[in-house]
Design a protein around this motif. Structure first.
Motif, PDB file in Angstrom:
ATOM      1  N   GLY A 143       0.810  -1.067   0.074  1.00  0.00           N
ATOM      2  CA  GLY A 143      -0.055   0.073  -0.146  1.00  0.00           C
ATOM      3  C   GLY A 143       0.772   1.081  -0.044  1.00  0.00           C
ATOM      4  N   PRO A 144       0.324   2.520   0.077  1.00  0.00           N
ATOM      5  CA  PRO A 144       1.026   3.587   0.088  1.00  0.00           C
ATOM      6  C   PRO A 144       1.834   3.778   1.244  1.00  0.00           C
ATOM      7  CG  PRO A 144      -1.304   4.074   0.552  1.00  0.00           C
ATOM      8  CD  PRO A 144      -1.377   2.550   0.176  1.00  0.00           C
ATOM      9  N   THR A 145       2.981   4.405   1.141  1.00  0.00           N
ATOM     10  CA  THR A 145       3.778   4.761   2.488  1.00  0.00           C
ATOM     11  C   THR A 145       3.434   6.110   2.961  1.00  0.00           C
ATOM     12  OG1 THR A 145       5.297   6.192   0.875  1.00  0.00           O
ATOM     13  CG2 THR A 145       6.045   3.973   1.001  1.00  0.00           C
ATOM     14  N   ILE A 146       3.737   6.374   4.038  1.00  0.00           N
ATOM     15  CA  ILE A 146       3.572   7.653   4.742  1.00  0.00           C
ATOM     16  C   ILE A 146       3.814   8.785   3.908  1.00  0.00           C
ATOM     17  CG2 ILE A 146       3.983   9.389   6.590  1.00  0.00           C
ATOM     18  CD1 ILE A 146       4.517   6.525   8.222  1.00  0.00           C
ATOM     19  N   ALA A 147       4.856   9.072   3.186  1.00  0.00           N
ATOM     20  CA  ALA A 147       5.002  10.037   2.279  1.00  0.00           C
ATOM     21  C   ALA A 147       3.988   9.954   1.248  1.00  0.00           C
ATOM     22  CB  ALA A 147       6.417  10.045   1.925  1.00  0.00           C
ATOM     23  N   GLU A 148       3.604   8.995   0.561  1.00  0.00           N
ATOM     24  CA  GLU A 148       2.615   9.053  -0.609  1.00  0.00           C
ATOM     25  C   GLU A 148       1.271   9.431  -0.136  1.00  0.00           C
ATOM     26  OE1 GLU A 148       4.269   5.433  -3.265  1.00  0.00           O
ATOM     27  OE2 GLU A 148       3.155   4.934  -1.590  1.00  0.00           O
ATOM     28  N   VAL A 149       0.954   9.350   1.135  1.00  0.00           N
ATOM     29  CA  VAL A 149      -0.403   9.457   1.702  1.00  0.00           C
ATOM     30  C   VAL A 149      -0.365  11.176   1.856  1.00  0.00           C
ATOM     31  CG1 VAL A 149      -1.741   9.671   3.865  1.00  0.00           C
ATOM     32  CG2 VAL A 149      -0.975   7.365   2.841  1.00  0.00           C
ATOM     33  N   VAL A 150       0.853  11.620   2.416  1.00  0.00           N
ATOM     34  CA  VAL A 150       0.879  12.983   2.674  1.00  0.00           C
ATOM     35  C   VAL A 150       0.908  13.864   1.629  1.00  0.00           C
ATOM     36  CG1 VAL A 150       2.224  14.875   3.563  1.00  0.00           C
ATOM     37  CG2 VAL A 150       1.945  12.846   4.755  1.00  0.00           C
ATOM     38  N   GLU A 151       1.812  13.357   0.418  1.00  0.00           N
ATOM     39  CA  GLU A 151       2.032  13.889  -0.952  1.00  0.00           C
ATOM     40  C   GLU A 151       0.489  13.894  -1.619  1.00  0.00           C
ATOM     41  OE1 GLU A 151       5.052  11.943  -2.304  1.00  0.00           O
ATOM     42  OE2 GLU A 151       6.606  13.290  -1.746  1.00  0.00           O
ATOM     43  N   GLY A 152      -0.169  12.754  -1.570  1.00  0.00           N
ATOM     44  CA  GLY A 152      -1.575  12.562  -2.252  1.00  0.00           C
ATOM     45  C   GLY A 152      -2.591  13.319  -1.681  1.00  0.00           C
ATOM     46  N   GLY A 153      -2.649  13.736  -0.266  1.00  0.00           N
ATOM     47  CA  GLY A 153      -3.561  14.337   0.444  1.00  0.00           C
ATOM     48  C   GLY A 153      -4.588  13.171   0.742  1.00  0.00           C
TER      49      GLY A 153
END
Length: 154
Positions: A143-153
């Protein structure tokens, strides 16, 4: 440099387990997750057993802190008010490198206290930070990483 955890030892053919003293005081489910993580395993490949245990201990603490920081970030976005970082677990037998993790925790606390959400966002998306490799959801290695979640909103 050899790192030794008091009361903790592995032979070269052993793999760490949740019952190792290095993980006393840390959440067993997160220890299991880190020990099963292909990225974590790659990061300790070739390390002496005591060094690997110390590094795994730090990774467990890092997973917990980074996910707590993500939850705080999401709350801050939602409410407009910076929350406090929840109390972080301290291992019963801290490795000599535990001071590095303590410093990282303090830096996240300072980000939250600053009133500037971009500081926390930058920390969670920094290419050398925890956000780029820690799954946002526990155990979701695909699944998404923490950074991907933050960057993707997300």
């Amino acid at each position: 440099m050899a790192v030794v955890l008091a009361g903790c030892s592995l032979s070269n053919d052993e793999t760490p387990s949740t019952s190792d003293q290095a993980f006393a005081g840390l959440a067993t489910d997160v220890v299991e997750e880190v020990l099963a993580s292909p990225v974590a395993q790659d990061r300790v490949a070739g390390d002496e057993p005591a060094v690997a245990l110390a590094r795994y201990q730090g990774m467990v603490r890092n997973f917990i802190m980074c996910r707590d920081a993500l939850a705080a970030y999401r709350e801050w976005i939602s409410t407009g008010v910076a929350p406090e970082l929840p109390p972080q677990p301290v291992p019963a037998y801290p490795s000599p490198t535990a001071v590095d993790m303590d410093r990282d925790i303090q830096m996240v606390q300072q980000d939250l206290a600053s009133g500037d959400i971009t500081l926390l966002r930058d920390r969670l998306t920094d290419p050398s930070g925890c956000g780029v490799w820690i799954p946002a959801e526990q155990g979701d290695y695909n699944g998404p990483t923490i950074a991907e979640v933050v960057e993707g909103g997300l």
